[in-house]
Design an enzyme around this catalytic site. Structure first.
Site, PDB file in Angstrom:
ATOM      1  N   ARG A  43       0.810  -1.220   0.000  1.00 24.09           N
ATOM      2  CA  ARG A  43       0.000   0.000   0.000  1.00 24.09           C
ATOM      3  C   ARG A  43       0.839   1.263   0.000  1.00 24.09           C
ATOM      4  O   ARG A  43       0.503   2.240  -0.645  1.00 24.09           O
ATOM      5  CB  ARG A  43      -0.929   0.007   1.224  1.00 24.09           C
ATOM      6  CG  ARG A  43      -2.119  -0.914   1.093  1.00 24.09           C
ATOM      7  CD  ARG A  43      -2.980  -0.898   2.323  1.00 24.09           C
ATOM      8  NE  ARG A  43      -2.290  -1.439   3.499  1.00 24.09           N
ATOM      9  CZ  ARG A  43      -2.853  -1.627   4.674  1.00 24.09           C
ATOM     10  NH1 ARG A  43      -4.107  -1.291   4.860  1.00 24.09           N
ATOM     11  NH2 ARG A  43      -2.182  -2.142   5.674  1.00 24.09           N
ATOM     12  N   ASN A  95       1.065 -12.879   0.751  1.00 23.47           N
ATOM     13  CA  ASN A  95       1.763 -12.597   2.001  1.00 23.47           C
ATOM     14  C   ASN A  95       1.187 -11.401   2.762  1.00 23.47           C
ATOM     15  O   ASN A  95       1.412 -11.270   3.957  1.00 23.47           O
ATOM     16  CB  ASN A  95       3.248 -12.333   1.701  1.00 23.47           C
ATOM     17  CG  ASN A  95       4.006 -11.821   2.911  1.00 23.47           C
ATOM     18  OD1 ASN A  95       4.301 -12.577   3.834  1.00 23.47           O
ATOM     19  ND2 ASN A  95       4.297 -10.525   2.932  1.00 23.47           N
ATOM     20  N   TYR A 160      -6.578 -11.729  13.792  1.00 21.75           N
ATOM     21  CA  TYR A 160      -5.497 -12.309  12.985  1.00 21.75           C
ATOM     22  C   TYR A 160      -5.677 -13.813  12.824  1.00 21.75           C
ATOM     23  O   TYR A 160      -5.654 -14.337  11.700  1.00 21.75           O
ATOM     24  CB  TYR A 160      -4.163 -11.989  13.662  1.00 21.75           C
ATOM     25  CG  TYR A 160      -2.944 -12.521  12.970  1.00 21.75           C
ATOM     26  CD1 TYR A 160      -2.403 -11.866  11.870  1.00 21.75           C
ATOM     27  CD2 TYR A 160      -2.303 -13.667  13.431  1.00 21.75           C
ATOM     28  CE1 TYR A 160      -1.258 -12.341  11.243  1.00 21.75           C
ATOM     29  CE2 TYR A 160      -1.164 -14.149  12.816  1.00 21.75           C
ATOM     30  CZ  TYR A 160      -0.649 -13.485  11.722  1.00 21.75           C
ATOM     31  OH  TYR A 160       0.487 -13.964  11.101  1.00 21.75           O
TER      32      TYR A 160
END
Length: 321
Positions: A43, A95, A160
């Protein structure tokens, strides 16, 4: 049976998400060292530019595209950009991720949705977009960077681990479905690694206390793994088309224990959760690791995280606001 030399990565076109820093950057570097042409994305354009320059300085054939993988058109943009730059797509490494640390009482539904968008739906969209290209080329490799948290649910990491559980299940099922197409899927379940991720993680609840346990545990040599060694193992597993790779002795032991005695594992995790900080009144929310470290202001923690702090600087993690 495919001849080993025919199955090497040299000359292949690869796409690695979340590759501006940390493990993603190291995986991209290792792929390039094995002769891959690599498109990296992340990003933060400035951070991504630094990563691209680092890789090119080592002789890598690399392109970079600043992109939020959660965007609806991101998958199409990334697959098309890789094909345009290198003539196709042979290796996809999912990833990109974000780590949110804190008790569930300090989390919001948005935290869980953000985690799922980044670590499940974004990989899903990329896979669905990349599959026609890989089938047309007669095969390919997909690598899912999940986590030991996708097999054993650690407390204070629920957004997560929920997303990583979803990614792990998708990746394992995908391998079975795609085997006949010559497309291998490797599910990677790393334990703690010294990538400097403690500086980029977000902390909720008693942010300083949450930072302390996470930063220390992710940086101690006996609990964590050198990130460069991890990247080499991941790329080697992809080259060999392995089904699964579990990294760190602690993670391997946790997986075995959970498989043999899930109730015992859950009891152990419950005991561990009692040692972690409570949310407290007026809990903080989504505090960056760098800010949490300043709030803590602990010289002892700073000494215990020295290896991870060095990794942060070495692997392009921001260490200052």
């Amino acid at each position: 049976m495919t001849h080993p030399s025919h199955d090497r990565l040299e000359g292949r076109a690869a796409l690695v998400t979340g590759a501006s820093r940390g493990l993603g950057l190291l995986i991209a570097r290792e792929l390039a060292r094995r002769g891959c042409k690599v498109l990296i994305c992340a990003r933060d354009g400035e951070e991504l530019g630094r990563a691209e320059r680092m890789l090119r300085a080592e002789g890598a054939e690399v392109r970079a595209l600043a992109c939020d993988v959660t965007g609806s058109s991101a998958a199409r943009r990334l697959v098309d950009a890789t094909a345009e730059a290198f003539g196709g797509l042979d290796v996809l490494v999912n990833n990109a991720g974000n780590i949110q640390v804190g008790p569930v009482s300090a989390m919001t539904e948005t935290d869980f949705r953000d985690a799922m968008e980044t670590m499940y739906f974004a990989p899903l969209r990329l896979v669905l977009t990349a599959l026609p290209e890989m089938r047309e080329r007669g095969g390919g490799r997909i690598v899912s960077i999940a986590s030991i948290g996708g097999r054993v649910a650690a407390p204070h990491l629920l957004p997560y681990v929920g997303a990583k559980f979803a990614l792990t299940g998708f990746s394992e099922g995908l391998r079975a479905e795609l085997a006949a197409d010559g497309i291998s899927v490797t599910t990677v379940l790393p334990g703690l690694m010294r990538t400097g991720s403690h500086t980029a993680a977000r902390f909720s609840g008693r942010a300083d206390k949450e930072y302390a346990w996470f930063a220390v545990s992710s940086g101690l040599p006996l609990l964590s793994m050198d990130a460069e060694r991890a990247a080499r193992a991941i790329v080697r597993a992809a080259e060999r088309r392995r089904a699964e790779l579990v990294l760190t002795p602690v993670a391997k032991a946790a997986v075995r224990l959970h498989g043999l005695a899930p109730a015992t594992t859950t009891r152990a995790l419950s005991l561990g959760a009692r040692l972690l900080p409570r949310g407290g009144p007026g809990p903080a929310h989504d505090v960056p690791g760098r800010q949490a470290a300043r709030r803590l202001g602990s010289a002892a923690v700073a000494r215990l995280t020295v290896l991870n702090d060095r990794a942060a600087r070495r692997y392009n993690q921001r260490t200052e606001p």
